[in-house]
Design an enzyme around this catalytic site. Structure first.
Site, mmCIF file in Angstrom:
data_model
loop_
_atom_site.group_PDB
_atom_site.id
_atom_site.type_symbol
_atom_site.label_atom_id
_atom_site.label_comp_id
_atom_site.label_asym_id
_atom_site.label_seq_id
_atom_site.Cartn_x
_atom_site.Cartn_y
_atom_site.Cartn_z
ATOM 1 N N PHE A 141 0.869 -1.184 0.000
ATOM 2 C CA PHE A 141 0.000 0.000 0.000
ATOM 3 C C PHE A 141 0.908 1.238 0.000
ATOM 4 O O PHE A 141 1.828 1.330 0.812
ATOM 5 C CB PHE A 141 -0.893 -0.026 1.242
ATOM 6 C CG PHE A 141 -2.018 0.962 1.185
ATOM 7 C CD1 PHE A 141 -3.235 0.608 0.628
ATOM 8 C CD2 PHE A 141 -1.866 2.251 1.680
ATOM 9 C CE1 PHE A 141 -4.288 1.524 0.570
ATOM 10 C CE2 PHE A 141 -2.906 3.165 1.628
ATOM 11 C CZ PHE A 141 -4.126 2.799 1.059
ATOM 12 N N ASP B 91 1.725 -4.822 8.706
ATOM 13 C CA ASP B 91 0.530 -3.995 8.515
ATOM 14 C C ASP B 91 -0.675 -4.931 8.417
ATOM 15 O O ASP B 91 -0.728 -5.800 7.545
ATOM 16 C CB ASP B 91 0.701 -3.155 7.241
ATOM 17 C CG ASP B 91 -0.420 -2.147 7.035
ATOM 18 O OD1 ASP B 91 -1.555 -2.411 7.493
ATOM 19 O OD2 ASP B 91 -0.170 -1.108 6.393
ATOM 20 N N TYR C 210 -11.227 1.231 10.413
ATOM 21 C CA TYR C 210 -12.392 1.584 9.588
ATOM 22 C C TYR C 210 -12.725 0.546 8.537
ATOM 23 O O TYR C 210 -13.734 0.663 7.867
ATOM 24 C CB TYR C 210 -12.233 2.979 8.956
ATOM 25 C CG TYR C 210 -10.938 3.200 8.204
ATOM 26 C CD1 TYR C 210 -10.756 2.706 6.923
ATOM 27 C CD2 TYR C 210 -9.898 3.918 8.788
ATOM 28 C CE1 TYR C 210 -9.566 2.914 6.248
ATOM 29 C CE2 TYR C 210 -8.703 4.132 8.117
ATOM 30 C CZ TYR C 210 -8.540 3.626 6.848
ATOM 31 O OH TYR C 210 -7.354 3.823 6.200
ATOM 32 N N LYS C 211 -11.873 -0.481 8.364
ATOM 33 C CA LYS C 211 -12.165 -1.518 7.373
ATOM 34 C C LYS C 211 -12.960 -2.630 8.066
ATOM 35 O O LYS C 211 -14.129 -2.449 8.373
ATOM 36 C CB LYS C 211 -10.869 -2.000 6.724
ATOM 37 C CG LYS C 211 -10.244 -0.909 5.836
ATOM 38 C CD LYS C 211 -8.865 -1.219 5.320
ATOM 39 C CE LYS C 211 -8.327 -0.026 4.523
ATOM 40 N NZ LYS C 211 -6.870 -0.074 4.332
ATOM 41 N N ARG D 288 -12.614 -5.156 -6.948
ATOM 42 C CA ARG D 288 -12.462 -5.939 -5.709
ATOM 43 C C ARG D 288 -13.825 -6.190 -5.072
ATOM 44 O O ARG D 288 -14.660 -5.290 -5.003
ATOM 45 C CB ARG D 288 -11.624 -5.174 -4.670
ATOM 46 C CG ARG D 288 -10.283 -4.711 -5.101
ATOM 47 C CD ARG D 288 -9.489 -4.155 -3.914
ATOM 48 N NE ARG D 288 -10.175 -3.087 -3.186
ATOM 49 C CZ ARG D 288 -9.708 -2.489 -2.104
ATOM 50 N NH1 ARG D 288 -8.539 -2.876 -1.587
ATOM 51 N NH2 ARG D 288 -10.379 -1.528 -1.513
HETATM 52 C C1 LIG Z 1 -6.107 1.195 4.159
HETATM 53 C C2 LIG Z 1 -4.620 1.000 4.328
HETATM 54 C C3 LIG Z 1 -3.818 1.993 4.908
HETATM 55 C C4 LIG Z 1 -4.390 3.341 5.275
HETATM 56 O O1 LIG Z 1 -3.539 4.117 6.030
HETATM 57 P P1 LIG Z 1 -4.120 5.377 6.830
HETATM 58 O O2 LIG Z 1 -2.945 6.091 7.319
HETATM 59 O O3 LIG Z 1 -4.981 4.839 7.935
HETATM 60 O O4 LIG Z 1 -4.928 6.193 5.868
HETATM 61 C C5 LIG Z 1 -2.483 1.709 5.109
HETATM 62 N N1 LIG Z 1 -1.945 0.508 4.755
HETATM 63 C C6 LIG Z 1 -2.697 -0.449 4.163
HETATM 64 C C7 LIG Z 1 -2.082 -1.761 3.800
HETATM 65 C C8 LIG Z 1 -4.046 -0.224 3.920
HETATM 66 O O5 LIG Z 1 -4.775 -1.161 3.309
#
Ligand SMILES: *Cc1c(COP(=O)(O)O)cnc(C)c1O
Length: 415
Positions: A128, A200, A225-226, A374
């Protein structure tokens, strides 16, 4: 597989009742809980109470009387249950990005106190982006002599760990492909080679069992939030293994991470444990929402939840096959169940239009550049009939070429 078979699966689903705890959108099949989880009914009740009583009536006294001040810890411990962490190692705060900064700087300090030659942070090319951006920022801030980002293919991550590697920064489930790595094996390999691991959990926490303590993960981050349904932009979490608490130190040394914040001393003295990862005042409204949302996981077996998640994905893909669509949409997720996250991703030339046309028909999936669609599966509120509906609407969109509508030429800002 026909609708009766599907309804049979719903009738024996151990989580069928959990669906009632969610405020599901009307006339929609929601397959995007991997991006923004659905609101729980308890969240609404809680927020009303926080606004109407705690904030408007009790005001400042609520920091003590309603335990606002300990929200980062209490919420952190609820999350700890879901990620295989013993108490006092997990805390709720900030965003994943900010927590990554703290984890990266803490871990680099620990490794480099032993061996200053270890300067490489190893990660994957299709991680990500924020994870990679944060390493780039740390590298610029500390200098190349402390931190260099090295990117490799996900499949070759372990091979590249060597005597220069300080940290491996890995996401357990890839946000695009939905591929799940073997985190336990990765940690064992990293440790054998003298490196630490930051994991992560954005697409794992609340979606499957996670065993941070057992796997000996060093630091972890994740969002709420997921799959944890905490609400848009809800505060994230950070985990630091107890064995690192004495030696870790992070530079966002705000007063909430102080040993005694209410002494108002001019000297920073870090709190002894995970509390050191806090920076400023917690966002009480947002964190109360997370706190309430997490209660849907009470008594939930994550093994059973995982089994249903895999079953939902099996059924979805099976239905696409039945509709002869598995050639049209090319699977980019692993065939092996153990390597799958809780989503299925497909490559399709008109993925954006397809996604929009599905949303028009009440099936919410999402699009990721350049050409992926997805489908996220959330076992606590998705039914098998949802999956059947989604596959049926997908078939109709493609049969009627609704995905080619010129309206979908223009992309929205958030996809
Ligand atoms: C959704 C997601 C994030 C989001 O990071 P934020 O700082 O909370 O916006 C980070 N890493 C991964 C792998 C994600 O899927």
């Amino acid at each position: 597989m026909n609708l009766t078979d599907i309804q049979e699966l719903d009738s024996i689903d151990p989580f069928a009742k959990h669906r009632e705890q969610f405020q599901l959108p009307e006339n929609k099949v929601y397959l995007d809980g991997n991006s923004l989880g659905v609101m729980t009914k308890a969240t609404e009740t809680r927020l009303q109470n926080v606004i109407q009583q705690q904030w408007s009536q009790d005001l400042i006294n609520s920091w003590n009387d309603h335990n606002w001040v300990n929200l980062p810890q209490t919420v952190g411990e609820k999350i700890a249950h879901l990620i295989g962490a013993e108490p006092e190692q997990t805390i709720c705060c900030d965003s994943i990005s900010v927590n990554l900064f703290k984890a990266l700087t803490s871990a680099l300090t620990i490794v480099q106190a032993q061996d200053s030659e270890r300067t490489v942070v190893l990660s994957t090319k299709d991680n990500f982006p924020t994870d990679l951006y944060m390493v780039q920022g740390v590298s610029q801030f500390l200098g190349q002599h402390r931190c260099q980002l090295k990117l490799v293919d996900e499949s070759e991550l372990e091979q590249h760990i060597n005597s220069k590697t300080a940290l491996v920064l890995a996401t357990e489930v890839n946000f695009r492909t939905g591929r799940r790595i073997n985190a336990k094996q990765l940690v064992a390999n990293a440790h054998k080679n003298g490196a630490l691991v930051i994991l992560d959990l954005a697409h794992s926490a609340g979606a499957m069992p996670v065993h941070l303590d057992d796997w000996q993960v060093d630091f972890a981050v994740g969002c709420t939030y997921k799959y944890l349904n905490g609400g848009p932009g809800a505060p994230a979490f950070i985990y630091a293994a107890k064995r690192h608490h004495r030696t870790m130190s992070q530079p966002l040394s705000g007063w909430f991470g102080h040993a005694r914040p209410f002494d108002f001393s001019p000297e920073y003295e870090p709190a002894a444990g995970i509390q050191q990862m806090l920076t400023g005042t917690p966002s009480v409204l947002a964190m109360s929402a997370v706190d309430a949302a997490l209660d849907v996981f009470k008594g939930v077996s994550l093994e059973k939840l995982r089994e249903k998640s895999l079953q939902l994905s099996d059924v979805f893909h099976q239905l696409l096959k039945t509709h002869d669509l598995d050639d049209v949409l090319q699977p980019i997720f692993p065939e092996q169940r153990s390597e799958r996250g809780s989503q299925l991703s497909y490559h399709y030339e008109h993925a954006y239009g397809l996604c929009q046309a599905l949303i028009q028909r009440g099936v919410v999936a999402d699009f990721r550049a350049p050409n992926y669609i997805r489908f996220g599966f959330t076992p606590l509120y998705n039914s098998f009939e949802d999956i059947w509906q989604a596959a049926e609407q997908l078939r109709q969109v493609l049969a009627k070429n609704e995905h080619l509508d010129p309206r979908w030429q223009q992309r929205n800002t958030v996809t």
